[in-house]
Design a protein around this motif. Structure first.
Motif, PDB file in Angstrom:
ATOM      1  N   TRP A  17      -5.441  -0.396  14.618  1.00 37.39           N
ATOM      2  CA  TRP A  17      -5.082  -1.791  14.928  1.00 37.39           C
ATOM      3  C   TRP A  17      -4.862  -2.586  13.654  1.00 37.39           C
ATOM      4  O   TRP A  17      -3.887  -3.339  13.540  1.00 37.39           O
ATOM      5  N   VAL A  18      -5.756  -2.393  12.679  1.00 38.92           N
ATOM      6  CA  VAL A  18      -5.602  -3.095  11.408  1.00 38.92           C
ATOM      7  C   VAL A  18      -4.291  -2.697  10.745  1.00 38.92           C
ATOM      8  O   VAL A  18      -3.533  -3.549  10.259  1.00 38.92           O
ATOM      9  N   ARG A  19      -4.000  -1.396  10.744  1.00 40.20           N
ATOM     10  CA  ARG A  19      -2.774  -0.927  10.077  1.00 40.20           C
ATOM     11  C   ARG A  19      -1.522  -1.525  10.691  1.00 40.20           C
ATOM     12  O   ARG A  19      -0.539  -1.784   9.995  1.00 40.20           O
ATOM     13  N   ARG A  20      -1.563  -1.792  11.993  1.00 36.05           N
ATOM     14  CA  ARG A  20      -0.391  -2.395  12.650  1.00 36.05           C
ATOM     15  C   ARG A  20      -0.149  -3.826  12.189  1.00 36.05           C
ATOM     16  O   ARG A  20       0.949  -4.357  12.385  1.00 36.05           O
ATOM     17  N   HIS A  21      -1.155  -4.431  11.577  1.00 40.20           N
ATOM     18  CA  HIS A  21      -1.018  -5.822  11.145  1.00 40.20           C
ATOM     19  C   HIS A  21      -0.846  -5.940   9.631  1.00 40.20           C
ATOM     20  O   HIS A  21      -0.902  -7.053   9.090  1.00 40.20           O
ATOM     21  N   LEU A  22      -0.599  -4.819   8.961  1.00 37.48           N
ATOM     22  CA  LEU A  22      -0.292  -4.844   7.543  1.00 37.48           C
ATOM     23  C   LEU A  22       1.201  -4.996   7.332  1.00 37.48           C
ATOM     24  O   LEU A  22       2.008  -4.736   8.234  1.00 37.48           O
ATOM     25  N   GLU A  23       1.567  -5.397   6.131  1.00 36.44           N
ATOM     26  CA  GLU A  23       2.980  -5.480   5.773  1.00 36.44           C
ATOM     27  C   GLU A  23       3.545  -4.070   5.600  1.00 36.44           C
ATOM     28  O   GLU A  23       2.805  -3.112   5.358  1.00 36.44           O
ATOM     29  N   VAL A  24       4.869  -3.949   5.714  1.00 39.30           N
ATOM     30  CA  VAL A  24       5.526  -2.658   5.528  1.00 39.30           C
ATOM     31  C   VAL A  24       5.213  -2.130   4.126  1.00 39.30           C
ATOM     32  O   VAL A  24       5.316  -2.854   3.135  1.00 39.30           O
ATOM     33  N   GLY A  25       4.783  -0.888   4.065  1.00 33.54           N
ATOM     34  CA  GLY A  25       4.485  -0.266   2.775  1.00 33.54           C
ATOM     35  C   GLY A  25       3.057  -0.467   2.303  1.00 33.54           C
ATOM     36  O   GLY A  25       2.664   0.087   1.269  1.00 33.54           O
ATOM     37  N   GLU A  26       2.261  -1.236   3.044  1.00 26.90           N
ATOM     38  CA  GLU A  26       0.865  -1.433   2.658  1.00 26.90           C
ATOM     39  C   GLU A  26      -0.032  -0.367   3.280  1.00 26.90           C
ATOM     40  O   GLU A  26       0.317   0.233   4.302  1.00 26.90           O
ATOM     41  N   ARG A  27      -1.189  -0.173   2.679  1.00 26.34           N
ATOM     42  CA  ARG A  27      -2.134   0.827   3.188  1.00 26.34           C
ATOM     43  C   ARG A  27      -3.557   0.399   2.835  1.00 26.34           C
ATOM     44  O   ARG A  27      -3.764  -0.355   1.879  1.00 26.34           O
ATOM     45  N   ILE A  28      -4.511   0.870   3.607  1.00 29.09           N
ATOM     46  CA  ILE A  28      -5.918   0.594   3.321  1.00 29.09           C
ATOM     47  C   ILE A  28      -6.383   1.582   2.253  1.00 29.09           C
ATOM     48  O   ILE A  28      -6.265   2.807   2.425  1.00 29.09           O
ATOM     49  N   VAL A  29      -6.873   1.081   1.136  1.00 30.92           N
ATOM     50  CA  VAL A  29      -7.301   1.970   0.052  1.00 30.92           C
ATOM     51  C   VAL A  29      -8.823   2.006  -0.103  1.00 30.92           C
ATOM     52  O   VAL A  29      -9.363   2.905  -0.752  1.00 30.92           O
ATOM     53  N   ARG A  30      -9.533   1.039   0.494  1.00 31.83           N
ATOM     54  CA  ARG A  30     -10.986   1.028   0.352  1.00 31.83           C
ATOM     55  C   ARG A  30     -11.588   0.128   1.418  1.00 31.83           C
ATOM     56  O   ARG A  30     -10.974  -0.852   1.833  1.00 31.83           O
ATOM     57  N   THR A  31     -12.782   0.484   1.888  1.00 32.40           N
ATOM     58  CA  THR A  31     -13.536  -0.399   2.777  1.00 32.40           C
ATOM     59  C   THR A  31     -14.947  -0.558   2.219  1.00 32.40           C
ATOM     60  O   THR A  31     -15.473   0.342   1.571  1.00 32.40           O
ATOM     61  N   GLU A  32     -15.527  -1.717   2.483  1.00 37.37           N
ATOM     62  CA  GLU A  32     -16.863  -2.019   1.968  1.00 37.37           C
ATOM     63  C   GLU A  32     -17.607  -2.850   2.998  1.00 37.37           C
ATOM     64  O   GLU A  32     -17.096  -3.868   3.479  1.00 37.37           O
ATOM     65  N   ALA A  33     -18.810  -2.414   3.347  1.00 35.13           N
ATOM     66  CA  ALA A  33     -19.637  -3.190   4.264  1.00 35.13           C
ATOM     67  C   ALA A  33     -20.120  -4.451   3.558  1.00 35.13           C
ATOM     68  O   ALA A  33     -20.536  -4.414   2.402  1.00 35.13           O
TER      69      ALA A  33
END
Length: 320
Positions: A17-33
């Motif tokens: 769901w989060v990825r669908r709301h990113l800009e074209v060409g963007e990606r999640i590179v890290r997550t932090e609690a």
């Protein structure tokens, strides 16, 4: 490349769901609690952008069954507040996406922009931060939304107050009698409703703790319409428990010095401040635990109870 171990900390459906709301060409590179919240899981998501840089988003997910049942209302209130604040000078997160009924995510979730800064709960530099807190709260109360948010809710009653062991029995009995009376009349204001140091971000240079700059106000889920004194009282109680009763009394003064207008009479101001203090009697344990997890190891449940007793007594002495 996405750090797969860390990305998996976000549940698969929510991650998609989060990825669908990113800009074209963007990606999640890290997550932090992110720690410190009581009602929801919070995570910072670092997003790799097309130009090789990064930007951060914040994901809030309600996972506790108690809050899942209330998530649609909480998220609706926060979305309304963030939408309103987008056109103001109040430094609040920007809304990216929301799934209030977990239609797409495993749990009800909100995605928003990340604000610079950090929460500061230390005693050092407090004399600088308190006026900044007061000025920011005055600015929030000055907002005049075209559509008012929901009316405030105050759940504490004279019958639900938990008197701390060893407390000043006479002071607490008198305080409880105060909130047996009907709420005094008030002029409505836009309220944050959980305005306190844990929901305010500062830019602080390690070498100059006295040079703090307030950079953001977060957690607008309880935004509502009601008396300005409610927000003043809530922040005052938090400061009293974090830093000592004198700072709770000082914040109310700082709010007036910043141009805030509290209730007209001492008895009216006492009503709201006592109501807030007594409300904390019902949740001392989780509040103390949250502060210890944030680094204030000395704030045991007993220590917070003792400060609460001292603060309620001080209020009755000063305004009662």
């Amino acid at each position: 490349m996405t750090n797969r171990d860390e990305a998996q900390a976000v549940r698969p459906l929510t991650l998609a769901w989060v990825r669908r709301h990113l800009e074209v060409g963007e990606r999640i590179v890290r997550t932090e609690a992110l720690h410190g919240g009581i009602t929801a899981e919070m995570r910072r998501l670092t997003i790799g952008t097309r130009d090789g840089g990064t930007r951060d988003l914040v994901l809030r997910s309600y996972v506790d069954p108690f809050y899942v049942e209330r998530a649609e209302s909480l998220l609706s209130g926060e979305v309304g507040a963030l939408t309103l604040l987008a056109g103001t000078d109040v430094p609040a997160p920007g809304l990216v996406a929301v799934d209030p009924t977990a239609t797409h995510c495993e749990y009800p979730s909100l995605l928003m922009t990340h604000l610079a800064g950090r929460t500061v709960l230390d005693d050092e530099g407090l004399e600088t931060r308190v006026p900044l807190l007061a000025r920011q709260l005055v600015a929030i109360h000055a907002l005049r939304p075209a559509e008012r948010p929901r009316e405030y809710v105050a759940l504490t009653t004279a019958d639900t107050v938990v008197v701390p062991k060893g407390a000043d029995a006479a002071a607490w009995a008198a305080a409880i009698d105060v909130i047996r009376e009907p709420a005094p009349p008030y002029e409505g204001r836009f309220l944050h409703r959980d305005f306190q140091p844990g929901n305010v971000l500062f830019d602080v240079l390690p070498s100059k703790p006295g040079g703090a700059r307030l950079s953001g106000v977060v957690d607008w889920a309880a935004a509502s319409w009601g008396p300005a004194d409610l927000d003043v009282a809530h922040c005052s109680t938090n400061l009293a428990l974090l830093h000592g009763p004198a700072w709770g009394l000082r914040f109310a003064e700082a709010y007036e010095e910043a141009g805030g207008v509290p209730a007209a009479t001492a008895s009216e101001r006492l009503y709201w401040r006592v109501r807030s203090g007594l409300a904390f009697s019902e949740e001392v344990q989780p509040v103390a635990r949250q502060w210890r997890e944030a680094g204030r190891a000395e704030l045991t449940t007993r220590a917070v109870e003792e400060r609460l007793d001292a603060y309620v007594t001080a209020l009755m002495d000063a305004l009662g």
